[in-house]
Structure formats: C-alpha cells, structure tokens
Design an enzyme around this catalytic site. Sequence first.
Site, PDB file in Angstrom:
ATOM      1  N   ARG A  51       0.795  -1.222   0.000  1.00 20.24           N
ATOM      2  CA  ARG A  51       0.000   0.000   0.000  1.00 20.24           C
ATOM      3  C   ARG A  51       0.830   1.276   0.000  1.00 20.24           C
ATOM      4  O   ARG A  51       0.563   2.195  -0.777  1.00 20.24           O
ATOM      5  CB  ARG A  51      -0.915   0.069   1.241  1.00 20.24           C
ATOM      6  CG  ARG A  51      -2.206  -0.665   1.087  1.00 20.24           C
ATOM      7  CD  ARG A  51      -2.639  -1.162   2.439  1.00 20.24           C
ATOM      8  NE  ARG A  51      -1.711  -2.210   2.836  1.00 20.24           N
ATOM      9  CZ  ARG A  51      -1.892  -3.497   2.539  1.00 20.24           C
ATOM     10  NH1 ARG A  51      -2.970  -3.879   1.941  1.00 20.24           N
ATOM     11  NH2 ARG A  51      -0.982  -4.391   2.868  1.00 20.24           N
ATOM     12  N   THR A  52       1.788   1.356   0.911  1.00 16.65           N
ATOM     13  CA  THR A  52       2.467   2.643   1.074  1.00 16.65           C
ATOM     14  C   THR A  52       3.210   3.015  -0.209  1.00 16.65           C
ATOM     15  O   THR A  52       3.047   4.116  -0.736  1.00 16.65           O
ATOM     16  CB  THR A  52       3.406   2.611   2.299  1.00 16.65           C
ATOM     17  OG1 THR A  52       2.645   2.180   3.416  1.00 16.65           O
ATOM     18  CG2 THR A  52       3.978   3.982   2.585  1.00 16.65           C
ATOM     19  N   LYS A  80      25.755  -3.138  -0.849  1.00 18.28           N
ATOM     20  CA  LYS A  80      27.225  -3.108  -0.923  1.00 18.28           C
ATOM     21  C   LYS A  80      27.817  -2.381   0.274  1.00 18.28           C
ATOM     22  O   LYS A  80      29.024  -2.173   0.349  1.00 18.28           O
ATOM     23  CB  LYS A  80      27.660  -2.383  -2.198  1.00 18.28           C
ATOM     24  CG  LYS A  80      27.178  -3.023  -3.476  1.00 18.28           C
ATOM     25  CD  LYS A  80      27.672  -2.182  -4.661  1.00 18.28           C
ATOM     26  CE  LYS A  80      27.117  -2.696  -5.969  1.00 18.28           C
ATOM     27  NZ  LYS A  80      27.432  -1.765  -7.067  1.00 18.28           N
ATOM     28  N   ARG A 101      11.304   4.130   3.135  1.00 15.46           N
ATOM     29  CA  ARG A 101      10.959   3.169   4.199  1.00 15.46           C
ATOM     30  C   ARG A 101      12.220   2.371   4.506  1.00 15.46           C
ATOM     31  O   ARG A 101      12.891   1.894   3.587  1.00 15.46           O
ATOM     32  CB  ARG A 101       9.850   2.231   3.740  1.00 15.46           C
ATOM     33  CG  ARG A 101       9.694   1.043   4.690  1.00 15.46           C
ATOM     34  CD  ARG A 101       8.462   0.241   4.422  1.00 15.46           C
ATOM     35  NE  ARG A 101       7.268   0.981   4.798  1.00 15.46           N
ATOM     36  CZ  ARG A 101       6.040   0.450   4.826  1.00 15.46           C
ATOM     37  NH1 ARG A 101       5.865  -0.807   4.472  1.00 15.46           N
ATOM     38  NH2 ARG A 101       5.006   1.180   5.188  1.00 15.46           N
ATOM     39  N   HIS A 129       5.273   6.254  11.475  1.00 17.86           N
ATOM     40  CA  HIS A 129       4.775   6.075  10.102  1.00 17.86           C
ATOM     41  C   HIS A 129       3.743   7.181   9.843  1.00 17.86           C
ATOM     42  O   HIS A 129       2.547   6.947   9.781  1.00 17.86           O
ATOM     43  CB  HIS A 129       4.128   4.693  10.008  1.00 17.86           C
ATOM     44  CG  HIS A 129       3.794   4.228   8.616  1.00 17.86           C
ATOM     45  ND1 HIS A 129       3.848   5.042   7.504  1.00 17.86           N
ATOM     46  CD2 HIS A 129       3.395   3.009   8.173  1.00 17.86           C
ATOM     47  CE1 HIS A 129       3.500   4.342   6.442  1.00 17.86           C
ATOM     48  NE2 HIS A 129       3.216   3.108   6.820  1.00 17.86           N
TER      49      HIS A 129
HETATM   50  C1  NCD Z   1       1.950  -0.808   8.282  1.00 19.65           C
HETATM   51  C2  NCD Z   1       3.439  -0.625   8.385  1.00 19.65           C
HETATM   52  O1  NCD Z   1       4.174  -0.846   7.423  1.00 19.65           O
HETATM   53  O2  NCD Z   1       3.871  -0.210   9.454  1.00 19.65           O
HETATM   54  N1  NCD Z   1       1.516  -1.035   6.981  1.00 19.65           N
HETATM   55  C3  NCD Z   1       1.260   0.028   6.177  1.00 19.65           C
HETATM   56  O3  NCD Z   1       2.114   0.813   5.854  1.00 19.65           O
HETATM   57  N2  NCD Z   1      -0.002   0.201   5.791  1.00 19.65           N
HETATM   58  C4  NCD Z   1       1.402  -1.777   9.254  1.00 19.65           C
HETATM   59  C5  NCD Z   1       1.968  -3.147   9.294  1.00 19.65           C
HETATM   60  O4  NCD Z   1       2.894  -3.487   8.548  1.00 19.65           O
HETATM   61  O5  NCD Z   1       1.463  -3.924  10.098  1.00 19.65           O
END
Ligand code: NCD
Length: 307
Positions: A51-52, A80, A101, A129
């Site tokens: 999703r993100t 590396k 991320r 997040h």
């Molecule tokens: C979350 C995350 O990555 O922290 N997912 C997301 O970005 N929608 C929640 C999760 O991974 O449980």
Amino acid sequence: MKSLIDILDLTTQELDELIATAQDIIANPAKYATSCHGKKLATLFFEPSTRTRMSFEAAMYELGGNVISVTGAGTSSAAKGESVADTAKTVSCYTDIIAIRHPKEGAAYVTAKNATVPVINAGDGGHCHPTQTLADLLTIYREKGRLNNMTIGVCGDLKFGRTVHSLINAMSRYDNIKFILISPEELQVPTYVTKDVLEQKGIPYVQTTDLEAVMPELDILYMTRVQRERFFNEEDYLRLKDSYILNMDKLKNAKPDLSILHPLPRVNEISVAVDDDPRACYFKQVLNGKYMRMALILKLLKEAGQL
Ligand code: NCD
C-alpha cells in the site's frame, strides 16, 4: 527544507489543511491532473510494502508527475554497504522529493539531514509512520465528520506497531480524546508514548488486555498486526500472534456507528466476515491514503519552491 519525518512535524492547522486539500482532490481530480508535471518522486523502500509504496506512486502519477524507485534492500547499493547518508545525497541528484521506508529507526531523519530535496518517512523500523496517520485521520474525519470528542481503542501490537505511535501523537492534538490501549502486557505502547505524550498532555488513557470488555465504549477501533519482523525470537511471536481476532461475535456489543480501522496488511486479526459490516473502514482507509499522499506531495513541493 521541509520534510515529514514525524507526524508532529506538522501543526494541527497543517493537518487540517492537508485534509481539506485531499477532499478537494476527491471532489475535483481533474484540477490536479498536471500539478506535478515534470517533477519526480523517488520511492526508496528497504522493507516490504504494498500500500504505502504503490499509493505514493499512484499519487505522483495522478498529479501528472513521474516516479523512480528502489525496492528491496538487496537491489540497491545499500547491499554493498553504502550509508543512508550517501544514498540520500545521491538520490537527491535525480529527484525532486523522496519517500523512504527503512528497517532502522531514525533512517528517515538521517536521509532528510543529508538530502537536498524534501523527504517523507514511509516507516522507520518500529518508530513511526506519519503518512499512514494521514490516511487514518482522513478516514476518521470522513466517517465521523470530526477529529475530536471520541474514544479510540487501539488493539494488537502497540509496542512495535509504528502506525500506532504516530496515530496517538496526532490524535492527542485534538480535544476530548480518550485512548483505550488493548494489548498483551508484553506488547504495550512504549513509555515514550504513554509518559511523554499522553501523560504530559493530560490525555486520559487506560491499558487493558480485554478487547470485549471495552468494546461498547469505542467510537474507533484501530486493529493492528503483530509485527513478526521486529520480534527477537519466533517463539514469542507464535505465542502472541493470535492474541486478538476480531469477529462478528466480538462486535455484538459495539456501537452501531463504530469505525473499524486497520493499516493493513491483515494477517488474521480481523476475520474476513467483518469486511462486509458497514463499520469496516480499512479498505476505504487504503484509498484515503492515496489522496492524503497527493496532498502531502503538493504541499512539500510547493514549500520547496518546486511548484
Ligand atoms: C503498516 C506498516 O508498514 O507499518 N503497513 C502500512 O504501511 N499500511 C502496518 C503493518 O505493517 O502492520
């Protein structure tokens, strides 16, 4: 250079403005279709994501911009041994804005310190997040018509669940909010959230292990996955993974206008039978995430003088 590393980097007024922009995007998508023409977003994802990452990329395409990306730690020079700082300096040469991320807490902060373009934290380890919180806020606002006067139950892995930490920080800004924190004792919210945020601001909260007992009080129920990848041993994960499974039976004493949220991915903490209940909002939340990321990209590129 304005970046978004922690949800508290945005004032309440800025949060409200992002919600207003997202609603305008929903109402008039054509107005925004070329807003980011000629601009690039780099998505650097060193941890799994559906999703993100895809919502950031869809957001940039729907704004008329382009996307370049790294997916998976094994496919970039991080494998590396390149430092996060050097990656940030390098990627800044190719793009106008970065979403990152990373499994390490603080990696987005280091990226922002070294990049010459705005940086968005798309999740740093078990820390925070903020853009998931933007999706959560728009969902709560669209469902309830307000962000104040409510009791929010947060259930599951509150220790490692970074979405929970950012959500509590954001909602603690609004009036008359009460939190009910539902988790196994070993997975309680870290004290840097309970002591430094909730207690410091005098926000009422209770910690409990019993979801069903508190169900009738809740206006929002925010379910979360047990974060397997952050556990130090598999045995603990296996013992705790099924602590909470929301099903229709557990909802029998819930308010008729409860909103059930989950950042997803779901493993089995919400039974699929709940998906058909009108109180289930987690797939609407996915879509809301794209609109809020569009609003955020626009804001940060404008503030960087790029639009
Ligand atoms: C979350 C995350 O990555 O922290 N997912 C997301 O970005 N929608 C929640 C999760 O991974 O449980």
